[in-house]
Design a protein around this motif. Sequence first.
Motif, PDB file in Angstrom:
ATOM      1  N   MET A 199       0.675  -1.085   0.159  1.00  0.00           N
ATOM      2  CA  MET A 199       0.126   0.419   0.040  1.00  0.00           C
ATOM      3  C   MET A 199       1.230   1.228  -0.082  1.00  0.00           C
ATOM      4  O   MET A 199       1.550   1.714   0.644  1.00  0.00           O
ATOM      5  N   LYS A 200       0.537   2.213  -0.955  1.00  0.00           N
ATOM      6  CA  LYS A 200       1.637   3.234  -1.091  1.00  0.00           C
ATOM      7  C   LYS A 200       1.318   4.462   0.293  1.00  0.00           C
ATOM      8  O   LYS A 200      -0.224   4.106   0.202  1.00  0.00           O
ATOM      9  N   LYS A 201       2.184   4.942   0.410  1.00  0.00           N
ATOM     10  CA  LYS A 201       1.619   5.814   1.892  1.00  0.00           C
ATOM     11  C   LYS A 201       1.086   7.309   0.584  1.00  0.00           C
ATOM     12  O   LYS A 201       2.574   7.579   0.023  1.00  0.00           O
ATOM     13  N   GLU A 202       0.224   8.164   1.238  1.00  0.00           N
ATOM     14  CA  GLU A 202       0.211   9.651   0.699  1.00  0.00           C
ATOM     15  C   GLU A 202       0.934  10.573   1.027  1.00  0.00           C
ATOM     16  O   GLU A 202       1.189  10.356   2.615  1.00  0.00           O
ATOM     17  N   VAL A 203       1.937  11.163   1.067  1.00  0.00           N
ATOM     18  CA  VAL A 203       2.803  12.117   0.889  1.00  0.00           C
ATOM     19  C   VAL A 203       2.468  13.568   2.121  1.00  0.00           C
ATOM     20  O   VAL A 203       2.472  13.526   3.014  1.00  0.00           O
ATOM     21  N   GLY A 204       1.136  13.964   0.893  1.00  0.00           N
ATOM     22  CA  GLY A 204       0.207  15.221   1.106  1.00  0.00           C
ATOM     23  C   GLY A 204       0.552  16.282   1.541  1.00  0.00           C
ATOM     24  O   GLY A 204       0.625  17.075   3.161  1.00  0.00           O
ATOM     25  N   VAL A 205       1.306  16.647   1.219  1.00  0.00           N
ATOM     26  CA  VAL A 205       1.919  18.239   0.791  1.00  0.00           C
ATOM     27  C   VAL A 205       0.550  18.686   0.036  1.00  0.00           C
ATOM     28  O   VAL A 205       0.031  18.401  -0.591  1.00  0.00           O
ATOM     29  N   TRP A 206       0.707  20.477   0.098  1.00  0.00           N
ATOM     30  CA  TRP A 206      -0.221  21.665  -0.273  1.00  0.00           C
ATOM     31  C   TRP A 206       0.879  22.568  -0.625  1.00  0.00           C
ATOM     32  O   TRP A 206       1.565  22.907   0.056  1.00  0.00           O
ATOM     33  N   MET A 253       5.276  28.151  -1.639  1.00  0.00           N
ATOM     34  CA  MET A 253       5.666  26.955  -0.604  1.00  0.00           C
ATOM     35  C   MET A 253       4.849  25.751  -0.832  1.00  0.00           C
ATOM     36  O   MET A 253       3.870  25.647  -0.672  1.00  0.00           O
ATOM     37  N   ILE A 254       5.793  25.082  -0.710  1.00  0.00           N
ATOM     38  CA  ILE A 254       5.542  23.509  -0.744  1.00  0.00           C
ATOM     39  C   ILE A 254       5.558  22.951   0.995  1.00  0.00           C
ATOM     40  O   ILE A 254       6.101  23.251   1.859  1.00  0.00           O
ATOM     41  N   LEU A 255       4.333  22.843   1.663  1.00  0.00           N
ATOM     42  CA  LEU A 255       4.221  22.569   3.070  1.00  0.00           C
ATOM     43  C   LEU A 255       3.575  21.180   2.584  1.00  0.00           C
ATOM     44  O   LEU A 255       2.553  20.124   2.489  1.00  0.00           O
ATOM     45  N   LYS A 256       4.331  19.784   4.605  1.00  0.00           N
ATOM     46  CA  LYS A 256       4.026  19.153   4.935  1.00  0.00           C
ATOM     47  C   LYS A 256       3.532  19.188   5.617  1.00  0.00           C
ATOM     48  O   LYS A 256       4.324  19.675   7.369  1.00  0.00           O
ATOM     49  N   GLU A 257       2.023  19.692   6.123  1.00  0.00           N
ATOM     50  CA  GLU A 257       1.010  19.523   7.461  1.00  0.00           C
ATOM     51  C   GLU A 257       1.982  21.156   7.930  1.00  0.00           C
ATOM     52  O   GLU A 257       1.404  22.139   7.130  1.00  0.00           O
ATOM     53  N   GLU A 258       2.732  21.767   8.609  1.00  0.00           N
ATOM     54  CA  GLU A 258       3.336  23.369   8.848  1.00  0.00           C
ATOM     55  C   GLU A 258       4.601  23.780   8.367  1.00  0.00           C
ATOM     56  O   GLU A 258       4.508  24.378   8.908  1.00  0.00           O
ATOM     57  N   ALA A 259       5.127  22.493   8.069  1.00  0.00           N
ATOM     58  CA  ALA A 259       6.700  22.122   7.758  1.00  0.00           C
ATOM     59  C   ALA A 259       6.741  22.968   6.422  1.00  0.00           C
ATOM     60  O   ALA A 259       6.518  21.808   4.751  1.00  0.00           O
ATOM     61  N   LEU A 260       7.670  23.763   6.284  1.00  0.00           N
ATOM     62  CA  LEU A 260       8.722  24.175   4.971  1.00  0.00           C
ATOM     63  C   LEU A 260       9.298  22.676   4.115  1.00  0.00           C
ATOM     64  O   LEU A 260      10.092  23.112   4.552  1.00  0.00           O
ATOM     65  N   VAL A 261       8.860  22.254   3.088  1.00  0.00           N
ATOM     66  CA  VAL A 261       9.547  21.183   2.174  1.00  0.00           C
ATOM     67  C   VAL A 261      10.378  21.374   1.374  1.00  0.00           C
ATOM     68  O   VAL A 261      11.165  20.907   0.822  1.00  0.00           O
ATOM     69  N   GLY A 262       9.646  22.779   0.631  1.00  0.00           N
ATOM     70  CA  GLY A 262      10.179  23.049  -0.962  1.00  0.00           C
ATOM     71  C   GLY A 262       9.344  24.858  -1.057  1.00  0.00           C
ATOM     72  O   GLY A 262       8.789  25.237  -0.313  1.00  0.00           O
ATOM     73  N   LYS A 267      12.391  11.839  -0.393  1.00  0.00           N
ATOM     74  CA  LYS A 267      10.848  10.961   0.868  1.00  0.00           C
ATOM     75  C   LYS A 267       9.638  11.364  -0.481  1.00  0.00           C
ATOM     76  O   LYS A 267       7.935  11.397   0.114  1.00  0.00           O
ATOM     77  N   GLY A 268       9.627  11.740  -1.586  1.00  0.00           N
ATOM     78  CA  GLY A 268       8.836  11.974  -1.999  1.00  0.00           C
ATOM     79  C   GLY A 268       7.979  13.147  -2.329  1.00  0.00           C
ATOM     80  O   GLY A 268       7.096  13.478  -3.189  1.00  0.00           O
ATOM     81  N   TYR A 269       8.838  14.050  -1.108  1.00  0.00           N
ATOM     82  CA  TYR A 269       7.938  15.422  -1.722  1.00  0.00           C
ATOM     83  C   TYR A 269       8.054  16.678  -3.105  1.00  0.00           C
ATOM     84  O   TYR A 269       7.665  17.088  -3.388  1.00  0.00           O
TER      85      TYR A 269
END
Length: 159
Positions: free
Chosen positions: A1-8, A51-60, A94-96
């Motif tokens: 099962m593929k885990k969703e990275v979930g960036v916004w 900004m590329i965010l994962k929850e509230e972390a700036l990942v990109g 990490k797939g971001y």
Amino acid sequence: MKKEVGVWLREARVSDGELLASYFLEDSHFTSLPMDAMTQTLYEVEKHPIMILKEEALVGFFILQVGIGVEPYTDNPNAILLRAYSIDDRYQGKGYGKESMSTLKPFINEHFPQVNEVVLAVNHMNIGAQMLYLKSGFYDTKRRINGELGVQLIYSMDL
């Protein structure tokens, strides 16, 4: 099962300064640090820092640019330029990057409905970025421009 990275994605604001300043890139050879890019966009209404965010972390981070700055890359007046794209070193592998590219079309369609093409320039030596863009739906237009660090390949993606 593929885990969703979930960036916004969301447009950066001046109040994001602390978050942007904490961004880490050991090698910014082919891109700009977000704080530098953000500072350059403060008085340029055609540039939009994203900004590329994962929850509230700036990942990109990247810039979307409309208007006259797009002209060297395409003849399409409804195109948008993707520039200064990067993923923070602490989040690479990490797939971001892939996930952020999959959210790009819906984001542009919502915030820039007149746009029907995304263009970018990627350095001929930046193989990792080229692979990400090609896997994400961009294609090589075979156009080339000379940049500060050598030949830039012009890629495009239709929306």
